[in-house]
Scaffold this active site. Structure first.
Site, short mmCIF file in Angstrom:
data_model
loop_
_atom_site.label_atom_id
_atom_site.label_comp_id
_atom_site.label_asym_id
_atom_site.label_seq_id
_atom_site.Cartn_x
_atom_site.Cartn_y
_atom_site.Cartn_z
N ASP A 1 -9.05 3.92 -1.90
CA ASP A 1 -9.87 4.39 -0.77
C ASP A 1 -11.22 4.91 -1.24
O ASP A 1 -11.48 6.12 -1.29
CB ASP A 1 -9.12 5.48 -0.01
CG ASP A 1 -7.85 4.95 0.65
OD1 ASP A 1 -7.73 3.71 0.79
OD2 ASP A 1 -6.99 5.77 1.03
N GLU B 1 2.43 5.07 -4.11
CA GLU B 1 2.38 6.00 -5.26
C GLU B 1 3.74 6.70 -5.54
O GLU B 1 3.97 6.98 -6.72
CB GLU B 1 1.29 7.05 -5.02
CG GLU B 1 -0.11 6.52 -5.12
CD GLU B 1 -0.50 5.67 -3.90
OE1 GLU B 1 -1.29 4.72 -4.06
OE2 GLU B 1 0.00 5.95 -2.80
N ASP C 1 0.86 -1.19 0.00
CA ASP C 1 0.00 0.00 0.00
C ASP C 1 0.89 1.24 0.00
O ASP C 1 2.11 1.16 0.10
CB ASP C 1 -0.88 -0.04 1.25
CG ASP C 1 -2.13 0.83 1.14
OD1 ASP C 1 -2.27 1.57 0.14
OD2 ASP C 1 -2.97 0.76 2.05
#
Length: 811
Positions: free
Chosen positions: A490, A410, A407
């Site tokens: 999300d 990015e 997770d």
């Protein structure tokens, strides 16, 4: 100079440097690639595979031929180009495609076998008119629909939209949010007649794609830096385009069977006792499940590759005890390593010793705030760093952890307006066929998540060489499907996100990422109502990745939460997922060979629906699972009223009752306990007895549900579900076909492929849509018992395990 270029590119080559010489055009019957310079710009055209044309352009010289998405073996393969000259135009023919080059402007047009233009470049060398980056314009056909681009929102059809490729932490994203978590600069254009082509822009910098929004009937591709390097794939069917794209960037590997089971997650299950309670509740409630996730709170101070010993005193025992219940652990491991000098934190200490972390231009270590506080970040563009990262999983895999969740990659950074690291942070590329060099984060940002998941995947393969890795990633780039499954990030507990999430998954599948899901029930926002949660479980049961997940400080939303009637519905749909696992697994295996996704828009199987008119021929709110099941939820789930489902043609079956439908339109009155699902006429769908986990072998027979119609066929597939033995032929694959005859139905079992042994003891054959009284069945000369199954609207025949041969069911 031409000879030098030919030596560099090897093989048969033609180099035409018209800007430097007035010599006549060199002619050749066949060339490996075509190179031309004009006005300070160099163009190269090649054909790496049948049905694919590659175009590269550079200022002065061609850019480096390297890629994070397309392996070197693919880029260096090539189909010969047949060269023809017509005045100032050169035509290069490869199979069914022709690349037409204007030698004055360097404009390239790609035509299909009928001479129809697929891609028509309007810029040529003017695309590189600036000092950096590029701006390429091309014609956009008026009747083309546009799909792909990964997890972008904004509707299923991208036509009329403009999108930015820049991986971004997009908490509580909306229908209008762009950019999002992934950058997949690949799209497929499909005409109303069902003809398709695609384009992949292989550039990991921040890029833009505009499909007629800024300029009518114009496709615009722009980038801030890097190479102008793109591939045109010629189709001509939508499935052909996906197969060709998979040739370029790879198909996903076959995931472990257990990853297709139900997965329960939350931020966070904070203690050993809480995880055990979740497992016990799943089993006591008879809710089939295969996975429990543990988010950052299992760690010591949110530090990756640590375990909070007070909350989880014996992780190996927890993993063993869960395995005995058919449950596997998947743990989060974010890419940020706590900036903890002198504290005995091994990932930091070993990383510093090996100089694996990113640095600022002045050489200072880059640190940014994330969950552990100040954190440093591995430079995954270096192969030794990826190996170091993969080795960090040794303790967790030894403890029995089954998979890992990357997770925040990015990469996401707290307390800065950009939500990511500065663009001048320095990477030191040392990987693949890239020349070793320093590169800015502006260049590597969009591939950071892909390389993070690659490091995890490759590390797990080294640590467990015969086990299929399971990696889940939030951020990625084209080609990242070779390493990890993904989800849509999300999302929010809302009816809009339920509907929008399906469209995101369909476009992810059309972008190579077949293993994808969204957080069932919604991750953020207000707690979902019982109705919303139930609908999400119903639709989630047909998603490739079926995971329930929610953020902390919210009311519970596990499947047992809420009124008993809702829990019963959710249990029914989770159970149906497990009964369908043989069908889903065969579809997943097909994806691993072809790149055709598990979850599909209707037009992928039936391109002709696009000719029916608006909203993708009235199929925009539908989706298909594999080639045979069509799911048709309400187009307005938040305010359900009666609606009409338009099927691709007549003769379809109701999945739940087995009854053949009259006509191609079905009127639906929504009911909470039901979700309309239909079966293609000509399908053979496999189902199994219910199990509570894929770890438990079903007992009894495999069911083959036959729905007679044109092109009647189905696939049986089985292997051990966890190892790489299937790559060595340790699998069973068998095609089953049916045909209607004057006397009834004939079922033919083709010879099996592979050396695998199936779990089933025999087969139950159910032929739906039967009419004509009590049937008789034969397998060769031996009569078999046959009966009418009124509840399922089918003839039922019990068979031995059929390795080949045919069965006839006669009236």
């Amino acid at each position: 100079m031409p000879n030098k270029l030919c030596r560099v590119w090897s093989g048969r080559c033609i180099a035409l440097l018209l800007a430097m010489s007035a010599a006549p055009l060199v002619r050749a019957d066949a060339v490996d690639r075509y190179v031309l310079s004009r006005g300070g710009v160099t163009l190269e055209v090649s054909a790496p595979a049948s049905g694919i044309v590659r175009v590269r352009m550079g200022r002065g010289r061609l850019p480096e031929d390297a890629s994070w998405a397309v392996p070197a073996s693919v880029r260096r393969a090539g189909q010969p180009l047949q060269l023809r000259r017509s005045g100032a135009r050169v035509e290069l023919v490869s199979g069914s495609l022709t690349a037409r080059v204007d030698t004055a402007t360097l404009r390239v047009e790609v035509l299909d076998g009928n001479g129809q233009a697929l891609f028509s470049d309007l810029s040529g060398r003017a695309a590189l008119a600036g000092t950096r980056g590029f701006e390429l314009r091309a014609r956009l056909r008026g009747d083309d629909h546009v799909f792909g681009l990964g997890d972008k929102t904004g509707g299923l059809d991208r036509k009329g939209g403009s999108f930015v490729m820049w991986n971004s932490d997009a908490y509580k994203f909306t229908q209008a949010t762009d950019p999002l978590y992934k950058s997949v600069p690949f799209f497929m254009a499909v005409s109303d007649a069902g003809k398709a082509w695609g384009l992949f822009l292989d550039n990991p910098w921040r890029t833009r794609m505009d499909f007629g929004r800024a300029e009518r009937d114009t496709l615009s591709l722009g980038g801030e830096g890097g190479a102008l390097d793109y591939y045109v794939v010629g189709g001509p069917t939508p499935k052909d385009v996906l197969r060709q794209y998979a040739q370029l960037t790879g198909a996903p590997p076959l995931m472990p069977l257990w990853s297709l089971g139900f997965q329960q997650s939350k931020w966070s299950y904070r203690t050993d006792a809480e995880v055990r309670a979740i497992a016990a509740r799943l089993r006591s409630e008879q809710l089939p499940a295969d996975v429990i996730y543990m988010d950052i709170d299992y760690q010591d101070r949110a530090r990756p590759f640590t375990v909070n010993g007070a909350a989880f005193p014996d992780l190996p025992k927890l993993a063993r005890d869960l395995r005995e219940q058919g449950l596997r652990l998947v743990l989060i491991t974010d890419p940020h390593i706590a900036n903890a000098p002198g504290q005995g934190y091994a990932p930091y200490d070993t990383g510093m010793a090996r100089d694996v972390f990113l640095r600022r231009p002045d050489g200072a270590l880059y640190a940014g705030d994330v969950w552990p506080g100040s954190a440093v970040f591995p430079d995954f563009s270096r192969e030794p760093v990826r190996r170091w990262w993969g080795d960090l999983y040794t303790g967790l895999t030894n403890a029995g952890v089954a998979g890992f969740w990357n997770d925040m990659n990015e990469p996401a950074i707290f307390n800065v307006p950009s939500k990511t690291m500065p663009l001048d942070v320095v990477h030191r590329i040392d990987s693949d066929d890239f020349a070793p060099r320093r590169a800015s984060h502006a260049e590597l940002h969009n591939v950071y998540g892909q390389l993070n998941s690659r490091a995890t995947f490759e590390g797990l393969l080294r640590l467990q060489p015969d086990q299929r890795p399971f990696v889940l990633t939030r951020a990625s780039y084209a080609g990242g499907q070779r390493y990890a499954a993904t989800w849509t990030g999300d999302n929010v507990s809302s009816w809009q996100h339920l509907k929008m999430g399906v469209q995101q998954l369909l476009n992810l599948g059309l972008s190579g990422f077949a293993y994808a899901g969204n957080d069932v029930g919604g991750y953020a926002g207000e707690t979902p109502s019982p109705e919303l949660l139930t609908r999400w479980f119903q639709i989630g049961a047909f998603m490739p990745l079926f995971r329930s997940h929610a953020e902390t400080h919210r009311a519970d939303q596990e499947p047992w939460v809420g009124p008993a009637a809702h829990v019963a519905i959710r249990r029914h749909f989770i159970a149906e997922r497990y009964r369908l696992l043989p069908y889903l697994y065969a579809t997943a295996e097909e994806n691993s060979r072809t790149g055709i996704p598990l979850l599909r828009p209707v037009f992928l199987n039936f391109p002709e629906v696009l000719a029916k008119g608006d909203r993708l021929g009235a199929t925009e709110d539908q989706f298909m699972v594999g080639g045979d099941l069509l799911v048709a939820p309400s187009p307005t789930p938040e305010s359900p009223g009666d609606y009409t489902v338009e099927l691709p043609g007549p003769g379809w079956f109701d999945y739940w009752t087995g009854q053949r439908l009259d006509g191609a339109k079905v009127s639906i009155t929504p009911r909470l306990e039901s979700l309309p699902v239909f079966v293609r006429p000509g399908a053979i769908v496999t189902r199994q007895p219910l199990v509570q986990s894929t770890a438990f072998v079903p007992t009894g027979r495999l069911e083959l549900h036959v729905y007679p119609g044109a092109d009647c066929r189905g696939e049986l597939y089985a292997d051990d579900g966890v190892s790489l033995g299937y790559r060595r032929g340790e699998f069973l694959r068998q095609t089953v076909r049916c045909e209607q005859t004057a006397e009834g139905v004939r079922i033919r079992f083709e010879p099996r492929e592979g050396s695998g042994t199936p779990w089933w003891s025999g087969l139950t054959l159910l032929v739906h849509g039967w009419s004509g009284g009590v049937p008789k069945a034969w397998a060769g000369m031996d009569s078999l018992p046959a009966s009418l199954d009124a509840d399922r609207g089918a003839v039922q025949v019990l068979l031995p395990d059929m390795r080949g041969g045919a069965v006839e069911i006669r009236r």
